[in-house]
Design an enzyme around this catalytic site. Structure first.
Site, PDB file in Angstrom:
ATOM      1  N   CYS A 333      59.698  38.047  58.229  1.00 48.36           N
ATOM      2  CA  CYS A 333      60.185  37.184  57.138  1.00 48.36           C
ATOM      3  C   CYS A 333      60.528  37.933  55.846  1.00 48.36           C
ATOM      4  CB  CYS A 333      59.202  36.069  56.831  1.00 48.36           C
ATOM      5  SG  CYS A 333      58.101  35.631  58.151  1.00 48.36           S
ATOM      6  N   ARG A 362      50.597  43.904  64.993  1.00 49.95           N
ATOM      7  CA  ARG A 362      49.455  43.237  64.364  1.00 49.95           C
ATOM      8  C   ARG A 362      48.185  43.845  64.931  1.00 49.95           C
ATOM      9  NH1 ARG A 362      51.478  36.870  64.179  1.00 49.95           N
ATOM     10  NH2 ARG A 362      53.427  37.383  63.140  1.00 49.95           N
ATOM     11  N   GLN A 380      59.519  39.387  68.743  1.00 50.49           N
ATOM     12  CA  GLN A 380      59.823  37.960  68.675  1.00 50.49           C
ATOM     13  C   GLN A 380      61.323  37.757  68.670  1.00 50.49           C
ATOM     14  OE1 GLN A 380      57.943  36.755  64.994  1.00 50.49           O
ATOM     15  NE2 GLN A 380      56.398  35.609  66.127  1.00 50.49           N
ATOM     16  N   ASP A 382      63.014  36.172  66.544  1.00 49.47           N
ATOM     17  CA  ASP A 382      62.708  35.617  65.230  1.00 49.47           C
ATOM     18  C   ASP A 382      63.989  35.234  64.500  1.00 49.47           C
ATOM     19  OD1 ASP A 382      60.965  34.882  63.291  1.00 49.47           O
ATOM     20  OD2 ASP A 382      60.287  36.896  62.785  1.00 49.47           O
ATOM     21  N   HIS A 384      65.274  33.515  60.522  1.00 50.48           N
ATOM     22  CA  HIS A 384      64.999  32.858  59.242  1.00 50.48           C
ATOM     23  C   HIS A 384      66.262  32.222  58.729  1.00 50.48           C
ATOM     24  CE1 HIS A 384      61.634  35.611  59.769  1.00 50.48           C
ATOM     25  NE2 HIS A 384      60.964  34.594  59.297  1.00 50.48           N
ATOM     26  N   LYS A 463      54.689  22.965  60.248  1.00 51.71           N
ATOM     27  CA  LYS A 463      55.535  23.457  61.324  1.00 51.71           C
ATOM     28  C   LYS A 463      55.587  22.494  62.496  1.00 51.71           C
ATOM     29  CE  LYS A 463      51.767  26.201  63.277  1.00 51.71           C
ATOM     30  NZ  LYS A 463      51.408  27.403  64.021  1.00 51.71           N
ATOM     31  N   HIS A 509      61.457  29.118  59.298  1.00 51.31           N
ATOM     32  CA  HIS A 509      61.118  30.199  60.229  1.00 51.31           C
ATOM     33  C   HIS A 509      61.254  29.627  61.629  1.00 51.31           C
ATOM     34  CE1 HIS A 509      58.700  32.339  56.996  1.00 51.31           C
ATOM     35  NE2 HIS A 509      58.795  31.112  56.523  1.00 51.31           N
TER      36      HIS A 509
END
Length: 640
Positions: A333, A362, A380, A382, A384, A463, A509
């Site tokens: 992000c 992580r 991911q 991912d 945005h 979410k 997200h």
RNA sequence: GCCAGCGUAGCUCAGUGGUAGAGCACCCGAUUCGUAAUCGGGCGGUCGUCGGUUCAAUCCCGACCGCUGGCUCCA
């Protein structure tokens, strides 16, 4: 008098305090023998607890799901009875029924061993033979305190019970438990159970409290059910992605990089096929970007991660300062915000969607790592999205449809959940009200049914989660749509509106597969390793029957590869049977056998995975076209 | 991170206080085969790492690393 209404509409008048067992007997002796418990107005109680209320009265037998919970809870007591006989020092915690079984927590000086479990199981069998009745008693707080004087965990629980609550105990032979019930009439009902494993568990689930020893077990009414359950566990183990990952040569792990997968050529093929599919779906309305993996802490201070999630980030030493003030990115992000900030944006560009497949790290605690499902390095799909508040509803619908369509390709059915503000969060309540209101309205507008997950939102916003259940019955959170009013504030994101003044966008997200690593694990188990053609690392294996036909087979493989099919030649010096078996074990979707007849007619004898008896001989060109079509359309089933 | 169990050949696993074995895989040879394991031979392990006990440790003890099942955690 109380009025009881039976399922067939008949009624019974009974005095308050009547035992359900007597009511059941009055209905029928056969029913009384089969009865496990009763439900009064839907509330389950046992046969020996006096009736307090009238209303709908239902007798529960082994066929009712509620009865299974009663059985399992009673089996937990049975376990505790046995444990106390063998290990009188054991202090008792809680022992509830859970899905497929039960557990009971004990506090002991010396943890249980697998041998202890066997002892307990034998002792349980003895207690069953003794047919000890479960006797309910309602006691005063003072009485209860005396009964459980030596059980500090029970005393703690007792102290939490309100003064208006009924305190009840259940006794079977030597064992007394503070318990609300209900239970089966006696231990003789508890015939089909098995202790499965022990585990440490924090008292009250609090890692600051002492660790108890938990024993898990399963219990069923019928032996067939128990056997079927144990068999199901065995089958589940066979399709465990870690087992299949090895067998199918897809990935591995090494102790020098715990929690990070090594992908073999075959596994990489699957991985790339998935990424390729998402790319294809995103070609139209998304902008794929790539950003760095390493950042100074300044970025995480702005985003708010430095304070809250530093322990879970991989920190890197800055050689000039000697400080651990740099970290591998645990998420994309903030880097996308920086990219957004690099230009002035017009409302005309919105919604602006930055998508990426970058590598994330992580630092998960060691005990959490597990195969591909919980890793330290992952990728991911991912995205945005920067948009105006007005665009939220349309965008959520667009994204939700995108996600559901993606899952459909795999035959996965998601459960949609709406998660609201967690206890620990950033942003004031007014902002949360706005975010939750907007996201919920958008979700409702899609018409999709959804459940609530209160308090399970991200720390920056509410979410929508898309969860699927895997073959082992575990629920996985896969896709997510998160609405974020906080990040735009923190990063001072802006766009120029129609009115030529600066406005604040909102951020969404979005992830579809969650992490590809975990998604591959779910797919391996979902398909039991038998991937549809488009995902199969090896789509076709060509088998010449004899050495003389190897060149013909090689030419067929060449043609398939030229057509974009992942075809391999197996001309090893082994019998045809051996090679067929190997292809089946490796779950190759198609084997193309070439003998003299096929060589002469430019055909192949096609054997579809798992369909050994139904081979068919078709022209090579036709086969190539069929496999190509199946891959292109991402068909779930191989054609007949 | 916490509790417990486990770590022996590429894989699945057996085994013992006196420096290790099976099946499969792999290599070689024979076999040339019509839809789920052909036969024979061979190669292969400092028994997770480090330390201790012992005349002697893969085995007993300790620490560490990793894996598994749970607990906690999961932006």
């Amino acid at each position: 008098m109380l009025t009881l209404t039976l399922p067939d509409g008949a009624t019974r008048e009974v005095a308050p305090g009547t035992l359900p067992v007597d009511v059941v007997k009055s209905i029928g002796e056969g029913l009384a023998r089969a009865a496990i418990a009763v439900a009064v107005n839907g509330k389950v109680q046992d046969l020996m607890t006096p009736l307090r209320d009238g209303g709908d009265f239902r007798v529960l037998t082994a066929r009712d799901a509620e009865a299974l919970d009663v059985l399992r809870h009673s089996t937990a007591h049975l376990l505790a009875t046995a444990v106390r006989r063998v290990r009188p020092d054991a202090k008792i915690g809680f022992g509830p029924a859970i899905e497929d079984g039960f557990y009971y927590d004990f506090e002991v000086e010396r943890p249980f061993t697998p041998e202890d479990l066997e002892r307990f199981e034998q002792e349980m069998a003895k207690v069953v033979k003794e047919k000890l009745p479960f006797v309910r008693a309602e006691v005063s707080r003072r009485e209860a305190q005396q009964v459980f004087a030596d059980d500090p965990l029970k005393l703690e629980r007792l102290s939490e019970l309100g003064d208006d609550e009924v305190i009840s105990t259940y006794t079977d032979g030597p064992f007394v438990d503070l318990c609300r019930g209900p239970h089966v009439p006696d231990t003789g009902y508890l015939k089909h159970f098995k202790l499965l494993n022990t585990a440490g568990a924090y008292w009250r689930g609090d890692e600051k409290r002492q660790m108890l020893q938990r024993i898990y077990g399963t219990a069923w009414f019928k032996k067939e059910d128990l056997d079927a359950y144990l068999h199901r566990i065995e089958e589940a183990k066979k399709r465990d992605h870690r087992v299949l990952g090895k067998q199918l040569d897809l990935f591995m792990f090494h102790q020098f990089s715990p929690g990070s997968a090594f992908w073999t050529e075959r596994g990489t093929t699957i991985f790339n096929a998935l990424v390729g599919y998402v790319r294809e779906l995103q070609r139209e309305h998304f902008q794929e970007v790539r950003t760095p993996v390493l950042y100074n802490k300044g970025l995480w201070e702005i985003s708010g991660h430095w304070g809250k999630y530093r322990e879970n980030m991989f920190l890197v030493q800055n050689n000039e300062t000697g400080e651990l003030d740099t970290s591998l990115k645990p998420m994309n992000c903030p880097s996308h915000y920086l990219l957004y900030l690099s230009k002035k944006h017009s409302y005309r560009e919105l919604p602006l969607r930055f998508a990426t497949f970058d590598t994330l790290h992580r630092n998960e605690v060691t005990g959490a790592l597990s195969g591909l499902t919980r890793v330290r390095q992952f990728h991911q799909d991912d995205c945005h999205i920067f948009l105006t508040e007005d665009q939220i509803a349309d965008e959520v619908r667009f994204l939700a449809q995108f996600i559901v369509r993606y899952y459909e390709t795999f035959g996965l059915k998601p459960t949609v959940r709406f998660a609201t503000r967690p206890e620990v969060r950033i942003g004031d309540d007014a902002l949360w009200d706005r975010a939750e209101g907007a996201l919920r309205a958008a979700l409702e507008a899609t018409g999709m049914p959804f459940q609530m997950k209160p308090g399970d939102g991200a720390f920056y916003g509410p979410k929508i989660d898309f969860d699927v259940t895997d073959s082992l019955g575990r629920l996985w959170q896969l896709g997510t749509i998160q609405l974020d009013y906080n990040a735009p504030e923190r990063f001072d994101l802006q766009y120029v509106g129609e009115d030529n003044t600066m406005h604040r966008p909102v951020v969404i997200h979005r992830a579809v597969s969650g992490s590809f690593e975990r998604f591959v694990a779910i797919l391996i188990e979902h398909f039991a390793g038998a991937f549809p053609v488009w995902l199969a690392p090896e789509q076709v294996r060509v088998l010449p029957i004899t050495d003389e036909l190897a060149d013909v087979a090689r030419a067929v493989v060449r043609r398939m590869r030229d057509a974009g099919i992942r075809a391999h030649l197996d001309d090893r010096n082994e019998t045809l049977n051996y090679r067929i078996r190997d292809g089946e074990v490796m779950k190759v979707p198609y084997m193309a056998v070439i003998g003299k007849r096929e060589a002469e007619g430019d055909t192949v004898a096609v054997r579809a995975r798992g369909e050994g008896k139904k081979q068919e001989v078709i022209p090579v060109a036709q086969f190539i076209e069929r496999v190509g079509e199946e891959a292109k359309t991402r068909a779930l089933q191989t054609a007949d």
